[in-house]
Design a protein around this motif. Structure first.
Motif, PDB file in Angstrom:
ATOM      1  N   ARG A   1     -12.472 -40.671 -21.476  1.00 29.58           N
ATOM      2  CA  ARG A   1     -11.758 -41.203 -22.487  1.00 29.58           C
ATOM      3  C   ARG A   1     -10.218 -41.112 -22.275  1.00 29.58           C
ATOM      4  O   ARG A   1      -9.542 -41.954 -22.606  1.00 29.58           O
ATOM      5  N   ALA A   2      -9.961 -40.157 -21.941  1.00 26.78           N
ATOM      6  CA  ALA A   2      -8.455 -39.707 -21.575  1.00 26.78           C
ATOM      7  C   ALA A   2      -7.661 -41.026 -20.688  1.00 26.78           C
ATOM      8  O   ALA A   2      -6.929 -41.444 -20.984  1.00 26.78           O
ATOM      9  N   LEU A   3      -8.605 -41.079 -19.370  1.00 29.11           N
ATOM     10  CA  LEU A   3      -8.164 -41.964 -18.488  1.00 29.11           C
ATOM     11  C   LEU A   3      -8.241 -43.400 -18.896  1.00 29.11           C
ATOM     12  O   LEU A   3      -7.137 -44.349 -18.667  1.00 29.11           O
ATOM     13  N   ALA A   4      -9.228 -43.815 -19.735  1.00 29.50           N
ATOM     14  CA  ALA A   4      -9.378 -45.218 -20.423  1.00 29.50           C
ATOM     15  C   ALA A   4      -8.157 -45.299 -21.113  1.00 29.50           C
ATOM     16  O   ALA A   4      -7.441 -46.414 -21.369  1.00 29.50           O
ATOM     17  N   ALA A   5      -7.781 -44.232 -22.027  1.00 30.08           N
ATOM     18  CA  ALA A   5      -6.467 -44.423 -23.278  1.00 30.08           C
ATOM     19  C   ALA A   5      -5.143 -44.628 -22.474  1.00 30.08           C
ATOM     20  O   ALA A   5      -4.593 -45.465 -22.751  1.00 30.08           O
ATOM     21  N   VAL A   6      -5.099 -43.824 -21.231  1.00 25.26           N
ATOM     22  CA  VAL A   6      -3.931 -43.968 -20.406  1.00 25.26           C
ATOM     23  C   VAL A   6      -3.828 -45.489 -19.855  1.00 25.26           C
ATOM     24  O   VAL A   6      -2.736 -46.099 -19.746  1.00 25.26           O
ATOM     25  N   ALA A   7      -4.880 -45.971 -19.360  1.00 27.94           N
ATOM     26  CA  ALA A   7      -4.882 -47.351 -19.001  1.00 27.94           C
ATOM     27  C   ALA A   7      -4.562 -48.385 -19.747  1.00 27.94           C
ATOM     28  O   ALA A   7      -4.038 -49.243 -19.610  1.00 27.94           O
TER      29      ALA A   7
ATOM     30  N   ALA B   1      -7.381 -31.372 -12.969  1.00 21.31           N
ATOM     31  CA  ALA B   1      -6.573 -32.469 -12.174  1.00 21.31           C
ATOM     32  C   ALA B   1      -6.466 -33.787 -12.708  1.00 21.31           C
ATOM     33  O   ALA B   1      -5.301 -34.310 -12.619  1.00 21.31           O
ATOM     34  N   LEU B   2      -7.547 -34.197 -13.088  1.00 26.66           N
ATOM     35  CA  LEU B   2      -7.469 -35.583 -13.395  1.00 26.66           C
ATOM     36  C   LEU B   2      -6.741 -35.851 -14.776  1.00 26.66           C
ATOM     37  O   LEU B   2      -5.829 -36.612 -14.839  1.00 26.66           O
TER      38      LEU B   2
ATOM     39  N   ALA C   1      -1.199 -43.021  -7.784  1.00 32.62           N
ATOM     40  CA  ALA C   1      -2.278 -42.909  -8.870  1.00 32.62           C
ATOM     41  C   ALA C   1      -2.165 -44.232  -9.866  1.00 32.62           C
ATOM     42  O   ALA C   1      -1.686 -44.131 -10.841  1.00 32.62           O
ATOM     43  N   ALA C   2      -2.708 -45.171  -9.076  1.00 29.34           N
ATOM     44  CA  ALA C   2      -2.690 -46.542  -9.858  1.00 29.34           C
ATOM     45  C   ALA C   2      -3.595 -46.622 -11.022  1.00 29.34           C
ATOM     46  O   ALA C   2      -4.506 -45.480 -10.947  1.00 29.34           O
ATOM     47  N   LEU C   3      -3.397 -47.146 -12.029  1.00 33.75           N
ATOM     48  CA  LEU C   3      -4.274 -47.463 -12.800  1.00 33.75           C
ATOM     49  C   LEU C   3      -5.797 -47.988 -12.518  1.00 33.75           C
ATOM     50  O   LEU C   3      -6.430 -47.699 -13.286  1.00 33.75           O
ATOM     51  N   ASP C   4      -5.780 -48.556 -11.714  1.00 36.09           N
ATOM     52  CA  ASP C   4      -6.862 -49.130 -11.038  1.00 36.09           C
ATOM     53  C   ASP C   4      -7.873 -47.968 -10.621  1.00 36.09           C
ATOM     54  O   ASP C   4      -9.072 -48.003 -11.139  1.00 36.09           O
ATOM     55  N   ASP C   5      -7.272 -46.979  -9.932  1.00 33.35           N
ATOM     56  CA  ASP C   5      -8.004 -45.663  -9.882  1.00 33.35           C
ATOM     57  C   ASP C   5      -8.717 -44.841 -10.967  1.00 33.35           C
ATOM     58  O   ASP C   5      -9.712 -44.359 -11.238  1.00 33.35           O
ATOM     59  N   PHE C   6      -7.796 -45.084 -12.151  1.00 34.08           N
ATOM     60  CA  PHE C   6      -8.213 -44.426 -13.362  1.00 34.08           C
ATOM     61  C   PHE C   6      -9.454 -45.459 -13.969  1.00 34.08           C
ATOM     62  O   PHE C   6     -10.552 -44.754 -14.442  1.00 34.08           O
ATOM     63  N   ALA C   7      -9.496 -46.650 -13.950  1.00 33.29           N
ATOM     64  CA  ALA C   7     -10.724 -47.443 -14.244  1.00 33.29           C
ATOM     65  C   ALA C   7     -11.841 -46.984 -13.379  1.00 33.29           C
ATOM     66  O   ALA C   7     -12.976 -46.948 -13.988  1.00 33.29           O
ATOM     67  N   ARG C   8     -11.664 -47.038 -12.179  1.00 33.71           N
ATOM     68  CA  ARG C   8     -12.985 -46.326 -11.197  1.00 33.71           C
ATOM     69  C   ARG C   8     -13.370 -45.204 -11.639  1.00 33.71           C
ATOM     70  O   ARG C   8     -14.621 -44.797 -11.762  1.00 33.71           O
ATOM     71  N   LEU C   9     -12.350 -44.223 -11.862  1.00 36.11           N
ATOM     72  CA  LEU C   9     -12.949 -42.822 -11.966  1.00 36.11           C
ATOM     73  C   LEU C   9     -13.610 -42.753 -13.359  1.00 36.11           C
ATOM     74  O   LEU C   9     -14.425 -41.900 -13.609  1.00 36.11           O
ATOM     75  N   GLU C  10     -12.774 -43.366 -14.388  1.00 35.86           N
ATOM     76  CA  GLU C  10     -13.654 -43.462 -15.669  1.00 35.86           C
ATOM     77  C   GLU C  10     -15.271 -43.741 -15.611  1.00 35.86           C
ATOM     78  O   GLU C  10     -15.973 -43.356 -16.185  1.00 35.86           O
ATOM     79  N   ALA C  11     -15.418 -45.059 -14.888  1.00 39.09           N
ATOM     80  CA  ALA C  11     -16.666 -45.316 -14.623  1.00 39.09           C
ATOM     81  C   ALA C  11     -17.621 -44.418 -14.188  1.00 39.09           C
ATOM     82  O   ALA C  11     -18.798 -44.213 -14.518  1.00 39.09           O
ATOM     83  N   GLU C  12     -16.941 -43.553 -12.896  1.00 42.70           N
ATOM     84  CA  GLU C  12     -17.790 -42.745 -12.527  1.00 42.70           C
ATOM     85  C   GLU C  12     -18.089 -41.515 -13.233  1.00 42.70           C
ATOM     86  O   GLU C  12     -19.033 -40.867 -13.203  1.00 42.70           O
ATOM     87  N   LEU C  13     -17.113 -41.011 -14.186  1.00 37.86           N
ATOM     88  CA  LEU C  13     -17.400 -39.906 -14.786  1.00 37.86           C
ATOM     89  C   LEU C  13     -18.251 -40.022 -16.157  1.00 37.86           C
ATOM     90  O   LEU C  13     -18.829 -39.249 -16.307  1.00 37.86           O
ATOM     91  N   ARG C  14     -18.663 -41.482 -16.210  1.00 37.61           N
ATOM     92  CA  ARG C  14     -19.565 -41.494 -17.284  1.00 37.61           C
ATOM     93  C   ARG C  14     -21.206 -41.823 -16.940  1.00 37.61           C
ATOM     94  O   ARG C  14     -21.929 -41.537 -17.350  1.00 37.61           O
ATOM     95  N   ARG C  15     -21.287 -41.385 -15.412  1.00 38.85           N
ATOM     96  CA  ARG C  15     -22.410 -41.420 -14.827  1.00 38.85           C
ATOM     97  C   ARG C  15     -22.958 -39.948 -14.761  1.00 38.85           C
ATOM     98  O   ARG C  15     -22.007 -38.921 -14.881  1.00 38.85           O
ATOM     99  N   VAL C  16     -24.080 -39.643 -14.617  1.00 39.64           N
ATOM    100  CA  VAL C  16     -24.519 -38.442 -14.402  1.00 39.64           C
ATOM    101  C   VAL C  16     -24.319 -37.859 -13.235  1.00 39.64           C
ATOM    102  O   VAL C  16     -24.650 -36.505 -13.001  1.00 39.64           O
ATOM    103  N   ARG C  17     -23.996 -38.553 -12.134  1.00 41.98           N
ATOM    104  CA  ARG C  17     -23.809 -38.096 -10.698  1.00 41.98           C
ATOM    105  C   ARG C  17     -22.579 -37.022 -10.762  1.00 41.98           C
ATOM    106  O   ARG C  17     -21.620 -37.347 -11.617  1.00 41.98           O
TER     107      ARG C  17
END
Length: 466
Positions: free
Chosen positions: A201-207, A248-249, A265-281
Motif C-alpha cells: 500500500r505504501a508503494l502504491a501510494a508513492v506511485a 528496504a522497500l 528505482a522507477a515507479l514502474d518497479d513499485f507497481a511490479r513489486l506492489e503486485a508481487e507483495l500482494r501474493r502469498v509467494r
C-alpha cells in the motif's frame, strides 16, 4: 458562564448554514456514489464470511437458532483490524471480541430488568458514546462501534430472562472465539502477510503521487508510516531476511517521495513489486540489505496513551451520545414509532452512530448519504427474501453471502457495502426472531432519523476549518 459574542455567534451560524447546504449539494451526493480504487480484499472477505458461516452452521446443527445471530455478531470481530500484523492482531482482536460480548451482556441486562424504551434509549446512547471513544482511542479500524451497538440493541430485545441472556452472551463469546481463530489462522503459513500488504500500500501510494501530484503526498507519507509501524511489531525471533527486504522497500519508497532516489528505482518497479507483495509467494526480487546494518523502527505504543487526552475524541464521543439520544428519543416520542411503523426505535441510534463515524464533516455527510441509500437498497433486497419465509438455512446462507459482499465492497463504496450490511442485519434479525418483510421499512425509517440527526448535529458544531 461564558456567553459568545454576537460576531462569533454569527460566524458560527454562517458556518453551520454552509455545512447544512453541503449535505444537500450535488457534489456531496456525487462523492457518495464514487467508486474508489480498492485494495484486493478477497482473502479477508472470505475469512469473515467463513467465520460467520461456521457459527451459523453450528447454531443450526445444535438447534440454537435463536441465538445464532449473536454468534454471527461475535464472529464479525474477524472484520476488524484487517491490516494489523499478527502479534498485535492477537491482542487487539481479542479486545474487539470482548467488547462485542460486553455490549451483548449490557443489552441483555436491559432486557432482563424490563427497562422501558426510554431507559433503553438513554442507556444505549451512553454506551454508544463510550464504545465510540474506546474504538477511537485504541485506533481500531473496521466496521466501527455500530457492530457493538447492534449487539446491544439486539440483546435488549431478545433477553427477557436470565437464561436467555446467558445464552445470548455465550453465543457472542463463542462467535468471537471463532472470529479470532479464523482471522489468526493465516499466521501459521504466511506470518508476514500484513506487513507485505502494508508495504504494498505504501508503494502504491508513492506511485500515485506521480499521477495526482502534491495533493497525494500526505497520504503517501501516512502509508509509509503505517508500513513502518506494521514492521515495528515483528517479534525479534521473526526478523528474517524477508522482513529486512520489506524495510528496504519502505526506505526506497520514502527516498523516492523525498526526491533522494536515483532513476534506477522507477515507479514502474513499485507497481511490479506492489503486485508481487500482494501474493502469498515469497520469491520476489526486492533490494538486498546487510542484516547487520538494518534495524526496525520503534513501535508506536505511546499513541494510544496520547489519544486518551485528545479533546477532539472526547468531543466526538459526546456528539455521538447526544445524537444517539436525540435520534432514539425522536423515534420513540409521541407515539411516532407506532404511528410510522418504526417498531425498532433503537435502530435510529445505529443510524446516528454509523453516520458520525466519519473523520470530518464532509466524510460524515458522505457516510450519511451512503448509509441512507444503502439501507434503502438493502431493505428492498431483504424484504423480497423475507416475504417468502425461507426458513433458517436459506437465511443463514444469504446472511453469509451478504456479509462477504459487504467485505468485498467496503473499500470501494460504502453505499454498496451498506446495502449488504443492511441485508445481513435484517437476515440475522429474522434468524433470531421470525419477522415479516415490513421490518425492512422500519429499518429505513429509523435509519433516516439517525442520519438526519447525526448530520444536523455535526453541522451545528462543525469546525470552521473542516
Amino acid at each position: 458562564m461564558i456567553v459568545p459574542s454576537p460576531d462569533r455567534l454569527r460566524t458560527r451560524l454562517r458556518v453551520s448554514r454552509g455545512a447544512l447546504a453541503h449535505s444537500v449539494s450535488a457534489a456531496a451526493w456525487r462523492g457518495a456514489l464514487e467508486v474508489r480504487r480498492a485494495d484486493p480484499t478477497t482473502a479477508v472477505a472470505l475469512r469473515v464470511g467463513l467465520a460467520v458461516l461456521i457459527v451459523l452452521v453450528a447454531g443450526g446443527l445444535s438447534g440454537q437458532t435463536e441465538v445464532a445471530g449473536f454468534a454471527a455478531l461475535g464472529a464479525l470481530a474477524s472484520a476488524f483490524l484487517r491490516y494489523e500484523p499478527y502479534p498485535r492482531l492477537a491482542r487487539r482482536l481479542a479486545g474487539v471480541a470482548g467488547l462485542i460480548v460486553a455490549s451483548t451482556a449490557f443489552g441483555a441486562m436491559l432486557g432482563v430488568t424490563g427497562a422501558g424504551i426510554w431507559v433503553q434509549v438513554v442507556a444505549v446512547s451512553a454506551a454508544a458514546a463510550l464504545v465510540y471513544w474506546l474504538v477511537q482511542v485504541a485506533g481500531i479500524t473496521g466496521p466501527g462501534p455500530v457492530v457493538m451497538i447492534f449487539a446491544a440493541t439486539g440483546a435488549a430485545g431478545y433477553a427477557d430472562t436470565a437464561v436467555a441472556a446467558g445464552h445470548a452472551v455465550a453465543a457472542a463469546a463463542a462467535g468471537g472465539l471463532v472470529g479470532w481463530l479464523v482471522a489468526m489462522a493465516p499466521m501459521l503459513t504466511h506470518p508476514h502477510s500484513p506487513s507485505r500488504i502494508a508495504v504494498a500500500r505504501a508503494l502504491a501510494a508513492v506511485a500515485e503521487v506521480e499521477q495526482l501530484g502534491a495533493d497525494a503526498v500526505p497520504a503517501a507519507r501516512a502509508a509509509i508510516d503505517r508500513a513502518r509501524d506494521a514492521l515495528a511489531d515483528t517479534p525479534s525471533r521473526r526478523v528474517d531476511r524477508h522482513v529486512l527486504e520489506l524495510l528496504a522497500l519502505v526506505d526506497a519508497a520514502e527516498a523516492t517521495l523525498d526526491g533522494r532516489r536515483a532513476d534506477t528505482a522507477a515507479l514502474d518497479d513499485f507497481a511490479r513489486l506492489e503486485a508481487e507483495l500482494r501474493r502469498v509467494r515469497s520469491d520476489i526480487r526486492t533490494p538486498r540489505v546487510d542484516a547487520a546494518a538494518a534495524g526496525l523502527p520503534a513501535s508506536r505504543a505511546r499513541e494510544t496513551r496520547r489519544r486518551t487526552t485528545d479533546r477532539r475524541l472526547w468531543s466526538g464521543a459526546a456528539r455521538v451520545g447526544v445524537a444517539s439520544l436525540v435520534a432514539g428519543g425522536l423515534a420513540s416520542a409521541c407515539g411516532l414509532a407506532s404511528a410510522c411503523g418504526l417498531s425498532h426505535p433503537l435502530w435510529a441510534i445505529l443510524g446516528a452512530v454509523a453516520t458520525l463515524q466519519g473523520v470530518n464533516y464532509s466524510h460524515t455527510v458522505q457516510r450519511g448519504i451512503q448509509r441512507l441509500l444503502g439501507n434503502a437498497a438493502g431493505a428492498v433486497l431483504a424484504a423480497a427474501f423475507l416475504a417468502v419465509d425461507p426458513g433458517y438455512w436459506p437465511l443463514a446462507i444469504a446472511a453469509v453471502a451478504c456479509q462477504t459482499g459487504a467485505e468485498l465492497t467496503v473499500t470501494r463504496n460504502y453505499a454498496a457495502a451498506t446495502t449488504f450490511v443492511t441485508g445481513t442485519a435484517l437476515l440475522l434479525t429474522a434468524i433470531g426472531n421470525p419477522v415479516g418483510a415490513d421490518v425492512a421499512a422500519a429499518r429505513v425509517g429509523d435509519t433516516l432519523i439517525g442520519v438526519v440527526i447525526g448530520v444536523a448535529l455535526a453541522a451545528l458544531n462543525v469546525r470552521a476549518d473542516d
